[in-house]
Every structure is written in structure tokens, then in C-alpha cells.
Design a protein around this motif. Structure first.
Motif, PDB file in Angstrom:
ATOM      1  N   ARG A  47       0.838  -1.193   0.000  1.00 51.28           N
ATOM      2  CA  ARG A  47       0.000   0.000   0.000  1.00 51.28           C
ATOM      3  C   ARG A  47       0.875   1.245   0.000  1.00 51.28           C
ATOM      4  NH1 ARG A  47      -5.455   1.646  -0.329  1.00 51.28           N
ATOM      5  NH2 ARG A  47      -6.156  -0.014   1.080  1.00 51.28           N
ATOM      6  N   LEU A  49       1.017   5.400   0.439  1.00 53.09           N
ATOM      7  CA  LEU A  49       0.285   6.343   1.281  1.00 53.09           C
ATOM      8  C   LEU A  49       0.715   7.774   1.007  1.00 53.09           C
ATOM      9  CD1 LEU A  49       0.745   4.316   4.578  1.00 53.09           C
ATOM     10  CD2 LEU A  49      -1.391   4.518   3.293  1.00 53.09           C
ATOM     11  N   ASN A  50      -0.226   8.675   1.164  1.00 53.33           N
ATOM     12  CA  ASN A  50       0.070  10.099   1.069  1.00 53.33           C
ATOM     13  C   ASN A  50       0.630  10.544   2.413  1.00 53.33           C
ATOM     14  OD1 ASN A  50      -0.032  12.935   1.072  1.00 53.33           O
ATOM     15  ND2 ASN A  50      -1.758  12.958  -0.347  1.00 53.33           N
ATOM     16  N   GLU A  52       1.286  13.430   3.524  1.00 54.44           N
ATOM     17  CA  GLU A  52       0.836  14.766   3.923  1.00 54.44           C
ATOM     18  C   GLU A  52       2.005  15.720   4.160  1.00 54.44           C
ATOM     19  OE1 GLU A  52      -3.111  14.581   6.340  1.00 54.44           O
ATOM     20  OE2 GLU A  52      -1.838  12.975   7.148  1.00 54.44           O
ATOM     21  N   GLU A  72      -2.677  10.926  -4.826  1.00 54.95           N
ATOM     22  CA  GLU A  72      -4.051  10.426  -4.809  1.00 54.95           C
ATOM     23  C   GLU A  72      -4.219   9.244  -3.853  1.00 54.95           C
ATOM     24  OE1 GLU A  72      -6.384  12.015  -6.322  1.00 54.95           O
ATOM     25  OE2 GLU A  72      -5.026  13.404  -7.344  1.00 54.95           O
ATOM     26  N   CYS A  73      -3.178   8.905  -3.105  1.00 55.98           N
ATOM     27  CA  CYS A  73      -3.224   7.760  -2.197  1.00 55.98           C
ATOM     28  C   CYS A  73      -3.837   8.154  -0.855  1.00 55.98           C
ATOM     29  CB  CYS A  73      -1.814   7.211  -1.974  1.00 55.98           C
ATOM     30  SG  CYS A  73      -1.061   6.508  -3.456  1.00 55.98           S
ATOM     31  N   PRO A  74      -4.363   7.185  -0.111  1.00 54.99           N
ATOM     32  CA  PRO A  74      -4.946   7.506   1.202  1.00 54.99           C
ATOM     33  C   PRO A  74      -3.869   7.884   2.209  1.00 54.99           C
ATOM     34  CG  PRO A  74      -4.847   5.136   0.900  1.00 54.99           C
ATOM     35  CD  PRO A  74      -4.471   5.748  -0.422  1.00 54.99           C
ATOM     36  N   VAL A  75      -4.247   8.636   3.236  1.00 53.64           N
ATOM     37  CA  VAL A  75      -3.327   8.938   4.316  1.00 53.64           C
ATOM     38  C   VAL A  75      -3.338   7.758   5.287  1.00 53.64           C
ATOM     39  CG1 VAL A  75      -3.646  11.405   4.058  1.00 53.64           C
ATOM     40  CG2 VAL A  75      -5.107  10.148   5.660  1.00 53.64           C
ATOM     41  N   SER A  77      -3.969   7.439   8.434  1.00 52.64           N
ATOM     42  CA  SER A  77      -5.088   7.331   9.379  1.00 52.64           C
ATOM     43  C   SER A  77      -6.285   6.600   8.787  1.00 52.64           C
ATOM     44  CB  SER A  77      -5.514   8.722   9.858  1.00 52.64           C
ATOM     45  OG  SER A  77      -5.916   9.533   8.762  1.00 52.64           O
ATOM     46  N   LEU A  78      -6.427   6.637   7.455  1.00 52.33           N
ATOM     47  CA  LEU A  78      -7.554   5.968   6.813  1.00 52.33           C
ATOM     48  C   LEU A  78      -7.383   4.458   6.731  1.00 52.33           C
ATOM     49  CD1 LEU A  78      -8.455   8.412   3.885  1.00 52.33           C
ATOM     50  CD2 LEU A  78      -9.613   8.102   6.078  1.00 52.33           C
ATOM     51  N   ILE A  79      -6.159   3.989   6.766  1.00 51.65           N
ATOM     52  CA  ILE A  79      -5.927   2.545   6.680  1.00 51.65           C
ATOM     53  C   ILE A  79      -5.444   1.972   8.013  1.00 51.65           C
ATOM     54  CG2 ILE A  79      -5.409   2.718   4.212  1.00 51.65           C
ATOM     55  CD1 ILE A  79      -2.478   1.818   6.201  1.00 51.65           C
TER      56      ILE A  79
END
Length: 270
Positions: A47, A49-50, A52, A72-75, A77-79
Motif C-alpha cells: 500500500r 500512502l500520502n 501529507e 491520490e493515495c490515502p493517508v 489514518s484511513l488505513i
């Protein structure tokens, strides 16, 4: 694949790529997990990840991941919850995970509101095993490269003679090695291009020098000189190398290191 591996519970083999090496400041940009079950089954997940935050060029040079790759990847905390549950109750394995990957993962989970502990897990660090199997002592190197036991080890004369024999033995086993001191010095440099001093108390972040230890890790030398000179004075008074003290003292006087342009950078700019 795991006939010789005896597992009582799943083993999670994982690796992390990040924006840097400071858990309290840097962020994960990629995590790969290989989950090995007691019955031999395996599951692979990767995976991105962004983080930030911008990915420094030095980090991209290591893992090849750019800001555009993860925008465009999730941060994390979301995963976090799904990953936390996925590796819960598992033992851990990796290469130098005790020194890098586990502290990074602990910090990311903490920021996401999860308490990730390793106290109740078995931690298998393949790097540590490698170091024990192949000691990095002069005696071990002498036996490996020269094929004989070092007599009189830790005597200055014996050690210097053995060191030169080891170098010649390295040439014999590795013809690809440079033969000139400059090339050998570059090949053997473990500090990396971002190191400002030999002890890595300061490092480059782009063209700025930042602190690489303690509570001020990540702060630039210029910002410290302007807003927190007491920290630099403490360095000058404390038990640091003369090189580090000189950098701190120069910063107090308004003088800062200038990053040298490498030959490759010069060619790419021309």
C-alpha cells in the motif's frame, strides 16, 4: 516455502519506505506486508500512502517514490484500523525493523490513535541475525578474505598488517572494486549523500541543513540560529565531535554549510 519455519501464529514480514528516518517527523509512503500462516499459506499486500508532506529528493533517490506517485493515495489514518487488525496477534519479521520500521510504524499508529505494542510479540530482525552469523570484526574479516586465523589480534602491528591483507583479499574476491583510494572511499561511504558531518548529527534536507537528533530533529540550522540559539550553544558546550561543534558555532556567527553540487547534478543541469 516455510517447511523449515515453525510457526504457532502468523508471522508478518514487513518493510516501510518513508520520507526520512525520524519517526516523530517523517511519514510512511509505502508499506509492504507478507503474512505467513502456520499452515504455510501466505498473503501479500502493498500500500502506498500520502504522507501529507513533501517527499525530500534524498528519500526519493532511495525508494523512487515521488510526490506525484502518492498524491491520490490515502493517508495513514484511513488505513490504520484495518492494518492494526490485520497484524494484530502476529509476530513480526523484517530487515533492521528494530532500528527503523517498528519505530516508524509505532509513531504512525500513535498519530492515528492506536497503541501499537511489540512487547507481546516475537520480533525477528534478519539484519541482527546476519550480523551474528557474519561478525564484522577484523578477525572474522581476516578469516573470510585471507583464509587463515589472525594471530596477535588487537596488537597494533598485527592489526595493521591484517587490515592491508584484508584489503588485498577483497580485491581478489571482488574484482569490481575500485583500486584507487578515492574510489574505495566513495564505495565504502555508509553515511550517504545527505550527511553533513561524520556522526550524522546534521543532515541535508534539500539545500538546508537540519538537525538529525533529539527534540529538534528536522529544524533547520538557520531557523535555530535565529530563534533558538541556546540549543546551538548547548551543542558547543557538550560532548559532541569537534566537527559538530564547529558547525553549531559557525551557525551562531551566521555562517552555514553550502551544499556542494555533485558531478552527476552538474551534468544534469547542463
Amino acid at each position: 516455502m516455510s517447511n523449515e519455519l515453525k510457526l504457532e501464529r502468523p508471522l508478518v514480514v514487513f518493510d516501510i519506505e518513508s520520507t526520512g528516518i525520524m519517526p516523530q517527523r517523517d511519514r510512511i509512503v509505502e508499506i509492504a506486508v507478507l503474512k505467513v500462516f502456520p499452515d504455510g499459506r501466505t498473503q501479500n499486500t502493498v500500500r502506498r500512502l500520502n504522507p501529507e508532506m513533501p517527499i525530500p529528493p534524498g528519500a526519493t533517490a532511495v525508494h523512487g517514490i515521488t510526490d506525484d506517485d502518492v498524491k491520490e493515495c490515502p493517508v495513514f489514518s484511513l488505513i490504520a484500523e484495518k492494518l492494526f487488525n490485520y497484524i494484530n496477534g502476529c509476530d513480526l519479521c523484517g530487515y533492521n525493523i528494530t532500528g527503523f520500521d517498528i519505530p516508524m510504524l509505532e509513531a504512525e499508529f500513535k498519530r492515528a490513535g492506536f497503541e501499537f505494542k511489540v512487547d507481546d510479540r516475537k520480533v525477528v530482525d534478519v539484519y541482527n541475525i546476519f550480523c551474528k552469523l557474519y561478525p564484522r570484526t577484523l578477525s572474522a574479516a581476516y578469516e573470510f578474505f585471507c583464509g587463515k586465523e589472525l594471530e596477535g589480534a588487537h596488537g597494533a602491528a598485527a592489526d595493521t598488517a591484517a587490515t592491508f591483507e584484508v584489503l588485498l583479499g577483497q580485491f581478489a574476491k571482488h574484482p569490481e572494486l575500485p583500486r584507487d583510494p578515492g574510489g574505495l572511499a566513495e564505495f565504502g561511504d555508509l553515511l550517504g549523500a545527505d550527511a553533513v558531518d561524520r556522526t550524522r548529527r546534521f543532515k541535508w534536507s534539500g539545500d538546508e541543513v537540519v538537525v538529525n537528533f533529539g527534540k529538534n530533529a528536522g529544524r533547520t540550522l538557520k531557523e535555530l540560529a535565529a530563534n533558538d540559539p541556546g540549543f546551538l550553544r548547548w551543542i558547543v558546550r557538550s560532548d559532541f565531535s569537534e566537527e559538530v561543534k564547529s558547525i553549531a558555532n559557525d551557525a551562531l556567527l551566521g555562517k552555514f554549510p553550502v551544499r556542494k553540487t555533485t558531478q552527476n547534478e552538474s551534468q544534469s543541469e547542463s
